[in-house]
Motif scaffolding. Structure first.
Motif, PDB file in Angstrom:
ATOM      1  N   GLY A  83      26.948  16.367 -14.829  1.00 35.81           N
ATOM      2  CA  GLY A  83      25.933  16.598 -14.447  1.00 35.81           C
ATOM      3  C   GLY A  83      25.940  15.944 -12.929  1.00 35.81           C
ATOM      4  N   GLU A  84      25.301  16.507 -12.162  1.00 33.40           N
ATOM      5  CA  GLU A  84      25.117  16.540 -10.685  1.00 33.40           C
ATOM      6  C   GLU A  84      24.266  15.126 -10.290  1.00 33.40           C
ATOM      7  OE1 GLU A  84      27.177  17.568  -8.128  1.00 33.40           O
ATOM      8  OE2 GLU A  84      28.272  18.655  -9.530  1.00 33.40           O
ATOM      9  N   PRO A  85      24.628  14.351  -9.322  1.00 35.50           N
ATOM     10  CA  PRO A  85      23.767  13.300  -9.115  1.00 35.50           C
ATOM     11  C   PRO A  85      22.214  13.742  -8.811  1.00 35.50           C
ATOM     12  CG  PRO A  85      25.847  12.887  -8.154  1.00 35.50           C
ATOM     13  CD  PRO A  85      25.801  14.221  -8.606  1.00 35.50           C
ATOM     14  N   THR A  86      21.273  13.147  -8.958  1.00 36.76           N
ATOM     15  CA  THR A  86      19.897  13.538  -8.666  1.00 36.76           C
ATOM     16  C   THR A  86      19.300  12.568  -7.430  1.00 36.76           C
ATOM     17  OG1 THR A  86      19.401  14.538 -10.626  1.00 36.76           O
ATOM     18  CG2 THR A  86      17.570  13.800  -9.315  1.00 36.76           C
ATOM     19  N   HIS A  87      18.924  13.314  -6.466  1.00 40.37           N
ATOM     20  CA  HIS A  87      18.453  12.456  -5.276  1.00 40.37           C
ATOM     21  C   HIS A  87      16.966  12.852  -5.068  1.00 40.37           C
ATOM     22  CE1 HIS A  87      18.987  10.076  -1.645  1.00 40.37           C
ATOM     23  NE2 HIS A  87      18.304  11.172  -0.731  1.00 40.37           N
ATOM     24  N   GLU A  88      16.155  11.916  -4.525  1.00 39.66           N
ATOM     25  CA  GLU A  88      15.046  11.908  -4.192  1.00 39.66           C
ATOM     26  C   GLU A  88      14.512  11.330  -3.025  1.00 39.66           C
ATOM     27  OE1 GLU A  88      12.411  13.450  -8.312  1.00 39.66           O
ATOM     28  OE2 GLU A  88      12.554  11.281  -7.589  1.00 39.66           O
ATOM     29  N   GLU A  89      13.849  11.712  -2.029  1.00 38.27           N
ATOM     30  CA  GLU A  89      13.406  11.387  -0.982  1.00 38.27           C
ATOM     31  C   GLU A  89      11.919  11.295  -0.964  1.00 38.27           C
ATOM     32  OE1 GLU A  89      14.638  13.208   2.438  1.00 38.27           O
ATOM     33  OE2 GLU A  89      16.659  12.958   2.375  1.00 38.27           O
ATOM     34  N   VAL A 109      16.569  16.765  -4.909  1.00 35.61           N
ATOM     35  CA  VAL A 109      17.734  17.633  -4.851  1.00 35.61           C
ATOM     36  C   VAL A 109      18.598  17.333  -6.022  1.00 35.61           C
ATOM     37  CG1 VAL A 109      19.696  18.085  -3.576  1.00 35.61           C
ATOM     38  CG2 VAL A 109      17.480  17.580  -2.433  1.00 35.61           C
ATOM     39  N   GLY A 110      18.758  18.165  -7.027  1.00 31.85           N
ATOM     40  CA  GLY A 110      19.580  18.017  -8.218  1.00 31.85           C
ATOM     41  C   GLY A 110      19.737  19.249  -8.826  1.00 31.85           C
ATOM     42  N   GLY A 151       0.852  -1.268   0.128  1.00 29.88           N
ATOM     43  CA  GLY A 151       0.066   0.056  -0.005  1.00 29.88           C
ATOM     44  C   GLY A 151       0.601   1.232   0.064  1.00 29.88           C
ATOM     45  N   SER A 152       1.959   1.472   0.527  1.00 26.01           N
ATOM     46  CA  SER A 152       2.719   2.507   0.705  1.00 26.01           C
ATOM     47  C   SER A 152       4.240   2.174   1.011  1.00 26.01           C
ATOM     48  CB  SER A 152       2.118   3.440   1.668  1.00 26.01           C
ATOM     49  OG  SER A 152       2.321   2.749   2.995  1.00 26.01           O
ATOM     50  N   VAL A 153       5.228   3.249   0.554  1.00 27.58           N
ATOM     51  CA  VAL A 153       6.538   2.717   1.105  1.00 27.58           C
ATOM     52  C   VAL A 153       7.163   4.216   1.126  1.00 27.58           C
ATOM     53  CG1 VAL A 153       7.176   2.774  -1.463  1.00 27.58           C
ATOM     54  CG2 VAL A 153       8.451   1.450   0.278  1.00 27.58           C
ATOM     55  N   VAL A 154       8.636   4.216   1.615  1.00 30.29           N
ATOM     56  CA  VAL A 154       9.691   5.205   1.716  1.00 30.29           C
ATOM     57  C   VAL A 154      10.571   4.686   0.855  1.00 30.29           C
ATOM     58  CG1 VAL A 154      11.026   6.556   3.124  1.00 30.29           C
ATOM     59  CG2 VAL A 154       8.789   5.879   4.186  1.00 30.29           C
ATOM     60  N   VAL A 155      10.951   5.588   0.266  1.00 35.02           N
ATOM     61  CA  VAL A 155      11.953   5.300  -1.053  1.00 35.02           C
ATOM     62  C   VAL A 155      13.004   6.396  -0.960  1.00 35.02           C
ATOM     63  CG1 VAL A 155      12.626   4.605  -3.302  1.00 35.02           C
ATOM     64  CG2 VAL A 155      10.356   4.134  -2.450  1.00 35.02           C
ATOM     65  N   ASN A 156      14.467   6.057  -1.269  1.00 30.15           N
ATOM     66  CA  ASN A 156      15.485   6.933  -1.236  1.00 30.15           C
ATOM     67  C   ASN A 156      16.073   6.494  -2.744  1.00 30.15           C
ATOM     68  OD1 ASN A 156      16.516   8.828   0.936  1.00 30.15           O
ATOM     69  ND2 ASN A 156      15.860   6.882   1.870  1.00 30.15           N
ATOM     70  N   ARG A 157      15.988   7.384  -3.615  1.00 28.05           N
ATOM     71  CA  ARG A 157      16.459   7.232  -5.138  1.00 28.05           C
ATOM     72  C   ARG A 157      17.320   7.887  -5.588  1.00 28.05           C
ATOM     73  NH1 ARG A 157      15.288   8.434 -10.325  1.00 28.05           N
ATOM     74  NH2 ARG A 157      14.929   6.787 -11.583  1.00 28.05           N
ATOM     75  N   THR A 158      18.425   7.442  -5.941  1.00 33.36           N
ATOM     76  CA  THR A 158      19.722   8.491  -6.423  1.00 33.36           C
ATOM     77  C   THR A 158      20.099   7.896  -8.179  1.00 33.36           C
ATOM     78  OG1 THR A 158      20.637   8.287  -4.117  1.00 33.36           O
ATOM     79  CG2 THR A 158      22.130   8.981  -6.201  1.00 33.36           C
ATOM     80  N   ASP A 191      26.446   4.303 -18.701  1.00 26.61           N
ATOM     81  CA  ASP A 191      27.062   5.105 -17.789  1.00 26.61           C
ATOM     82  C   ASP A 191      26.273   5.719 -16.828  1.00 26.61           C
ATOM     83  OD1 ASP A 191      25.947   7.232 -19.100  1.00 26.61           O
ATOM     84  OD2 ASP A 191      27.658   8.342 -19.573  1.00 26.61           O
ATOM     85  N   GLN A 192      24.842   5.296 -16.785  1.00 24.50           N
ATOM     86  CA  GLN A 192      24.097   5.784 -15.662  1.00 24.50           C
ATOM     87  C   GLN A 192      23.381   4.686 -14.638  1.00 24.50           C
ATOM     88  OE1 GLN A 192      20.926   8.345 -17.378  1.00 24.50           O
ATOM     89  NE2 GLN A 192      19.133   7.466 -16.289  1.00 24.50           N
ATOM     90  N   THR A 193      23.382   5.005 -13.720  1.00 19.49           N
ATOM     91  CA  THR A 193      22.845   4.105 -12.641  1.00 19.49           C
ATOM     92  C   THR A 193      22.081   4.599 -11.684  1.00 19.49           C
ATOM     93  OG1 THR A 193      25.027   3.119 -12.492  1.00 19.49           O
ATOM     94  CG2 THR A 193      23.595   2.613 -10.511  1.00 19.49           C
TER      95      THR A 193
END
Length: 228
Positions: A76-82, A98-99, A60-67, A203-205
């Motif tokens: 380009g700088e890494p992009t981070h999402e909480e 944040v990016g 039903g729901s979740v918390v994710v840290n995505r980089t 080259d993208q992760t």
């Protein structure tokens, strides 16, 4: 009487042959896999990815840290999402991005409110978004956005067990369409819920870490006097 006795003996022989043939036929059926072994056969990627997505949906729901990291020459700088998100309709979610830009998104029952925290914007004002803009900003916060990459699996995975972020997990590495070296490695807990998903393509992760399955999403609309 002699003829009748002979007839009965012939009938008995015929019955014996019939039973023997039936037994042989049953043995062949077991050998071909049509009986005996009732375990499911995994013949395509969706046999594995389907239950993973279903387990996420059921939670039903979740918390994710995505980089997202790119090694390209553009620097380009890494992009981070909480991300905190529910999979119900209408969606409720919270995203801190944040990016190249820094912004906060609150989605309350499908209605999105954006606070742009880049230097060119006020830190205090919120913008009420229409449905299309909300969906665009919430791209990685939906179930499809988080796990849709698994739909690009082109073959059955390599599977192994590992300890991932302190969880005893089963990890599946799938080849993906879109590139010879494109892969997705998804590690799941004992309830088939993702613990970590790593997508690589050139080259993208992109790395997503999943925690707090089933958490209550505390998305609150900003005060009306701060909304444009």
């Amino acid at each position: 009487m002699a003829v009748r006795g002979r007839t009965l003996r012939l009938a008995g022989i015929a019955m014996t042959l019939t039973l023997a043939l039936s037994a042989c036929t049953g043995d062949n059926a077991d050998d071909s896999g049509t009986s005996g072994d009732a375990s499911p056969k995994r013949t395509q990627p969706s046999d594995i990815t389907g239950p993973i997505k279903a387990a996420a949906q059921s939670a039903g729901s979740v918390v994710v840290n995505r980089t997202e990291v790119s090694g390209s020459d553009d620097g380009g700088e890494p992009t981070h999402e909480e991300i905190e998100t529910s999979f119900a309709e209408p969606v409720s979610a919270r995203v801190l991005h944040v990016g190249d830009e820094i912004w906060t998104l609150d989605v309350v029952d499908g209605v999105g409110y954006l606070k742009d925290q880049s230097e060119r914007k006020s830190n205090n004002r919120w913008e009420k978004l229409d449905a299309a803009a909300t969906a665009d900003r919430l791209e990685h916060g939906t179930l499809a956005g988080l796990l849709g990459v698994l739909d690009g699996a082109t073959a059955l995975p390599e599977t192994a067990t590992a300890s991932v972020r302190g969880v005893d997990a089963t990890c599946h590495t799938f080849p993906l369409s879109g590139g010879a070296d494109a892969t997705a490695r998804v590690c799941v807990d004992n309830q088939q819920r993702p613990v970590e998903l790593v997508e690589t393509n050139g080259d993208q992760t992109n790395t997503s870490v999943f925690t707090n399955w089933g958490v209550a999403i505390d998305a609150i609309a900003p005060p009306a006097h701060l909304v444009d």
